[in-house]
Scaffold this active site. Structure first.
Site, PDB file in Angstrom:
ATOM      1  CB  SER A  68     -91.301 -11.627  77.251  1.00  0.00           C
ATOM      2  OG  SER A  68     -91.236 -10.282  77.278  1.00  0.00           O
TER       3      SER A  68
ATOM      4  CE1 TYR B 165     -93.217 -10.168  72.451  1.00  0.00           C
ATOM      5  CE2 TYR B 165     -93.096  -8.617  74.371  1.00  0.00           C
ATOM      6  CZ  TYR B 165     -92.832  -9.767  73.532  1.00  0.00           C
ATOM      7  OH  TYR B 165     -91.428 -10.401  73.800  1.00  0.00           O
TER       8      TYR B 165
END
Length: 697
Positions: free
Chosen positions: A574, A587
């Site tokens: 990501s 995250y």
């Protein structure tokens, strides 16, 4: 025994009656091809001689409709048939210069084409043309081939059928055999068919239905005869070793297949298939298996798929371990290759094609079953089905007489036939990932499904993994519909569970023979200020995005190393792994760990030819389950916008002002999966439409 069960006619006059003659031929063909007791996949052919208007003269002319080269009777449609002028085909006999000039006749068939039909005629075209009946079937039923492949083939045919069915000695399919069939039919007008030694069955009839039911009648007579005789015979010499329990068989297959696959994939990547059906286990556990396997297969349709011999792997299932078997593998494989090279040198002609891959296709293991390897999953499965046909033939022959394989030179002349080589040369060039196997976690989500679809479009087989069983079933169904049922298998997996991941990789090895590409994509997303981040939320992110990636990568590396042919591991990371976002510490930290894990693995695995790379997407909203819930609401709140406007916000903040879609991520994965990136490892490819904070340098 199921082999004694007669095949019942499925002909439906209510359906067939209104059909035109061409469609009745298709209907008959589909009925015959639907039952593997009648003929094997892709095997056999059907024909009809029909009166049709000539496209130029409009006058009625006799046309042969015959199954063209390739295709399968069970699914054939109009475009699967070649159409040829009968008068031109019959005049070819005047040009025939004898059996030594067979191949030149094939080049004349296109000159007989009716209505500019592009379907290439089969080598069996003259066999149908010169039988003076309107409807002809040529099938490869196990029961009849069992009769045809015995030492007493001729006398047994007479005993079973009397004058109903004739017999012709072995002759390679072609023009000469077509003329022999014509002669036989003229000399035996009462006959309803003929058994071809070591090959198969020809039958005929005045109507399509009569031909179909005649074919079933002939097969049923042989089936019943063999069934009656089998009761008094010890088939295959009796059992030498019983089969292992199912779980043990699958465990051995999963351990063995990647190792064999690695040793035989030097020339071309191979995909495997495992069969432990009762017919296979009965054969591999018998006293007669070694001697029968050494005789080779009989029917040409069989050994063109399986090679003439299988490789029997020496193994005592009740006294040895799989490690004992693996230790003998290199020597066993090399001895088989030497055997094939010697066979080629003994039998080659001055104009023979060069020797093809000398590795075995079929591997027989006592107590375990049969492994088959081919260029793709469908071909591997079909090769296994063909060898089961061969087993059934040997079983039937053993029940009534003594099995006899095709003479070696005859087998070679078909396997290395110039016409067969020409057919192989006409096949399309393999796609970039042909023969490769990919495992994709999070496979039912937007990115995972797009990745699977992209890899399959390049020819890969895919193991699709997801924790959501319902979503996984839907994704698997979608891919089966878009591609084919053989090339994808769905497996439920919890990436945080060590046993689950170990099981998934075992099942992948059992399903396809190993893996070459591992795409770690399973994920979640969460957002919360650090003071509101619970330990449970922190741990959940680490469990799925850090530990999950570790467990999947560890098993992938273990399997890839067992194959010893390299591979590609791809992490779906990501932008947040490189560029921090406020309110998403758990995250971002977990995603950063993925990137560093990939770098560590790239260093550690390079010496084994295993490449490890990362694809970093950003804001892939479409089709994403992550963005369908709380995460989207949290991100919208963080950006002072609504969920509906979130994609536009992300698009406008990118340098290129473009949205990012699952297909964009899949394209990056396909790059790292293929040889196009053969010299790339430890790399990060951002797919984010441009985000300066995530630049890697």
């Amino acid at each position: 025994m199921t082999e004694s069960t007669p095949i019942l006619s499925a002909w439906d006059d209510a359906h067939a009656g209104p059909l035109c003659p061409e469609d009745q031929l298709i209907y008959r063909s589909n009925l015959l091809g639907a039952d593997r007791r009648v003929t094997n996949f892709g095997g056999g052919n059907t024909s009809a001689k029909l009166d049709q208007p000539d496209p130029l003269t409009r006058q009625s002319t006799r046309v042969l409709w015959v199954k063209g080269s390739g295709g399968d009777l069970g699914t054939i449609k109009r475009d699967g048939f070649a159409t040829l002028y009968m008068d031109k085909l019959l005049r070819l006999a005047d040009l025939y210069r004898g059996a030594e000039n067979e191949d030149e006749m094939v080049r004349l068939y296109p000159h007989c084409t009716f209505n500019l039909n592009a379907r290439a005629p089969s080598i069996d075209t003259p066999l149908h043309a010169y039988i003076e009946y309107a409807h002809v079937d040529h099938m490869h039923p196990d029961a009849v081939i069992a009769v045809a492949a015995t030492a007493e083939s001729r006398s047994l045919t007479r005993a079973i059928y009397g004058d109903e069915i004739g017999w012709l000695p072995w002759l390679r399919p072609g023009f000469e055999l077509g003329l022999r069939l014509r002669q036989f039919v003229r000399e035996h007008p009462e006959a309803r068919g003929v058994v071809l030694e070591a090959h198969g069955l020809f039958t005929w009839g005045a109507t399509s239905r009569a031909c179909y039911e005649n074919t079933l009648h002939v097969i049923n007579l042989a089936t019943a005869w063999i069934g009656d005789m089998a009761h008094s015979r010890q088939i295959f010499g009796g059992q030498r070793s019983g089969a292992l329990p199912t779980a043990n068989r699958r465990e051995i297959a999963a351990f063995l297949m990647p190792r064999i696959r690695g040793m035989i994939s030097a020339q071309q990547a191979r995909i495997g298939h495992f069969d432990d059906s009762p017919a296979v286990l009965d054969f591999v556990g018998s006293h007669g298996m070694d001697s029968l396997a050494a005789l080779g297969t009989s029917c040409p349709d069989h050994f063109l798929r399986t090679k003439i011999w299988p490789l029997v792997l020496s193994f005592d299932p009740h006294a040895e371990t799989v490690q004992d078997l693996v230790a003998r593998l290199p020597d066993a494989l090399e001895k088989y290759r030497e055997k094939h090279r010697a066979y080629y040198e003994r039998c080659k002609r001055p104009d023979s094609p060069r020797m093809r891959d000398p590795n075995a296709v079929v591997y027989l293991i006592p107590g375990v079953g049969m492994l088959t390897f081919a260029a793709d999953k469908a071909a591997a499965r079909i090769a296994g089905e063909f060898y089961v046909n061969a087993i059934n033939v040997m079983r039937g022959a053993d029940a009534i007489s003594k099995y006899r394989g095709l003479p070696e030179q005859e087998a070679f002349d078909i396997e290395y036939w110039l016409l067969e080589e020409a057919k192989l040369q006409r096949m399309p060039k393999p796609r970039a990932l042909a023969g490769k196997i990919a495992l994709v976690t999070g496979g039912a989500g937007g990115i995972g499904l797009a990745v699977a679809r992209r890899l399959m479009s390049e020819g890969a087989a895919v193991v699709l993994c997801d924790i959501d069983a319902a979503a996984l079933a839907g994704a698997e169904c979608t891919l089966r519909r878009e591609f084919d049922a053989d090339s994808v298998v769905g497996l439920c997996a919890d990436v945080t569970n060590e046993a689950s991941i170990e099981s998934v990789f075992r099942e992948a090895a059992c399903a396809f023979g190993g893996i070459d590409i591992c795409v770690s994509n399973a994920g979640i997303a969460s957002a919360a200020p650090i003071e509101s981040t619970t330990l449970a939320l922190w741990q959940k992110n680490l469990d799925i995005l850090a530990t999950g990636y570790f467990l999947v990568a560890r098993e992938a590396v273990r399997l890839l190393k067992s194959q010893a042919i390299g591979g590609s591991i791809i992490f779906i990371g990501s932008k947040n792994g490189l560029a921090a976002s406020p309110g998403a510490a758990a995250y971002c930290a977990a995603k950063a760990s993925e990137i560093h894990l990939a770098r560590c693995l790239a260093l550690e695995c390079a010496s084994d030819g295993i490449r490890v790379n990362v694809v970093n997407p950003d804001a892939v909203l479409r089709g994403s389950r992550i963005w369908q819930g709380e995460w989207a609401e949290q991100r919208a709140k963080q950006n002072n916008t609504s969920v509906a406007e979130l994609e536009a916000v992300y698009r406008e903040r990118s340098l290129l002002k473009r949205s990012v879609y699952p297909e964009d991520v899949a394209e990056a994965v396909a790059h790292f999966a293929s040889e196009r990136s053969a010299k790339s490892t430890g790399n990060i490819l951002n797919v984010d439409a441009g985000n300066a904070a995530a630049f890697t340098r």
